[in-house]
Design a protein around this motif. Structure first.
Motif, PDB file in Angstrom:
ATOM      1  N   LYS A  50      -0.441  20.504 -37.879  1.00 41.77           N
ATOM      2  CA  LYS A  50      -0.461  21.129 -36.558  1.00 41.77           C
ATOM      3  C   LYS A  50      -0.191  22.623 -36.692  1.00 41.77           C
ATOM      4  O   LYS A  50       0.726  23.052 -37.389  1.00 41.77           O
ATOM      5  CB  LYS A  50       0.608  20.495 -35.660  1.00 41.77           C
ATOM      6  CG  LYS A  50       0.611  21.025 -34.224  1.00 41.77           C
ATOM      7  CD  LYS A  50       1.736  20.414 -33.408  1.00 41.77           C
ATOM      8  CE  LYS A  50       1.534  18.922 -33.208  1.00 41.77           C
ATOM      9  NZ  LYS A  50       2.564  18.340 -32.298  1.00 41.77           N
ATOM     10  N   ARG A 187      -9.832  21.006 -33.282  1.00 39.18           N
ATOM     11  CA  ARG A 187      -9.056  20.943 -32.046  1.00 39.18           C
ATOM     12  C   ARG A 187      -9.215  19.566 -31.422  1.00 39.18           C
ATOM     13  O   ARG A 187     -10.328  19.073 -31.243  1.00 39.18           O
ATOM     14  CB  ARG A 187      -9.511  22.028 -31.060  1.00 39.18           C
ATOM     15  CG  ARG A 187      -8.699  22.040 -29.775  1.00 39.18           C
ATOM     16  CD  ARG A 187      -8.748  23.388 -29.062  1.00 39.18           C
ATOM     17  NE  ARG A 187     -10.093  23.912 -28.913  1.00 39.18           N
ATOM     18  CZ  ARG A 187     -10.348  25.158 -28.483  1.00 39.18           C
ATOM     19  NH1 ARG A 187      -9.357  25.979 -28.195  1.00 39.18           N
ATOM     20  NH2 ARG A 187     -11.599  25.576 -28.357  1.00 39.18           N
ATOM     21  N   GLN A 191      -4.886  20.713 -28.918  1.00 43.31           N
ATOM     22  CA  GLN A 191      -4.045  21.097 -30.050  1.00 43.31           C
ATOM     23  C   GLN A 191      -4.917  21.463 -31.248  1.00 43.31           C
ATOM     24  O   GLN A 191      -5.876  20.763 -31.565  1.00 43.31           O
ATOM     25  CB  GLN A 191      -3.099  19.958 -30.422  1.00 43.31           C
ATOM     26  CG  GLN A 191      -2.259  20.206 -31.664  1.00 43.31           C
ATOM     27  CD  GLN A 191      -1.327  21.388 -31.532  1.00 43.31           C
ATOM     28  OE1 GLN A 191      -0.566  21.475 -30.567  1.00 43.31           O
ATOM     29  NE2 GLN A 191      -1.376  22.306 -32.482  1.00 43.31           N
TER      30      GLN A 191
END
Length: 255
Positions: A50, A187, A191
């Motif tokens: 992330k 994505r 996120q």
């Protein structure tokens, strides 16, 4: 003195004998293709990370975020173009790759993938060089951002002084405070995740000219090049009738 491939003549045979040898070599090529396909499959299975930081860049129309570089698509391919602040021009080797980016960008978009080049040079420096080279692909400045440092393509003065900055996932002796690389992002539900990065010889696959030369009898013909294999490469507007580049000129230009 090493014998250049250009001075070598291979065994001369009949067409029938050539066909036998070619078919035998084709078996190895097919095996390599299958291995490459499997490697690509395993690459797609790598875990994701992330992206926690809010990276911003300077583009022709102002400040943009990492998310903006996706241009509405699901994936983003970033080329870390070796071009530092204060340099008069970008790296010749990166420019060698960049000569193919305009065409690739159009096709990548059809597969839900955006493309952008990122450098730590200032936007005015990028724009002047980009105009000179005649390129149109998206290219933004990460100057003032941690982006280049976090993705290990720029090195702090302290890292350079240590003589062992981390590049290509290991500590090595590196001759410049900037390095080339590629990073890929995806994505999902808003996120952004980092999925892959590649450096050094891992970027070879992005160079069609090398892939074409690898099919020729002389190949890349770089064995005797000094001080490194790509010493012959110049910006496409700086070749002089195909003569070998003067590496000292490049070093002075990038100093």
């Amino acid at each position: 003195m090493a014998t250049l491939m250009s001075e070598k003549t291979n065994t001369i045979v009949s067409r029938a004998e050539w066909l036998v040898a070619r078919k035998e070599f084709l078996k190895k090529e097919k095996e390599f293709t299958r291995l490459r396909d499997e490697l690509s499959r395993q690459r797609r299975e790598l875990p994701w990370v992330k992206v926690e930081k809010s990276y911003t860049f300077e583009g022709p129309n102002g400040v943009v975020t990492l998310g903006d570089l996706f241009a509405g698509r699901g994936q983003l391919f970033v080329y870390h173009f070796m071009f530092g602040p204060g340099w008069e021009q970008g790296c010749p080797s990166c420019s060698f790759l960049a000569d193919t980016f305009d065409g690739a960008t159009i096709h990548l978009a059809q597969r839900d993938t955006a493309f952008a080049a990122v450098s730590r040079a200032t936007l005015p420096e990028i724009e002047v060089f980009k105009k000179r080279m005649g390129w149109r692909f998206p290219w933004v400045s990460s100057n003032g951002s941690d982006f280049n440092y976090d993705f290990r393509v720029s090195f702090t003065p302290e890292e350079m002084a240590s003589g062992k900055p981390i590049y290509n996932f290991e500590t090595i002796t590196f001759p410049s405070e900037e390095g080339p690389g590629a990073s890929v992002f995806i994505r999902r539900d808003g996120q952004i995740y980092h999925t892959y990065s590649s450096y050094a010889r891992g970027l070879d696959i992005l160079i069609p000219t090398y892939n074409m030369l690898d099919m020729t009898a002389k190949g890349r013909d770089e064995e005797a090049m000094k001080p490194h294999a790509m010493a012959w490469v110049r910006h496409h507007d700086r070749y002089n009738d195909g003569k070998m580049v003067n590496i000292e000129t490049i070093i002075k230009a990038l100093a």
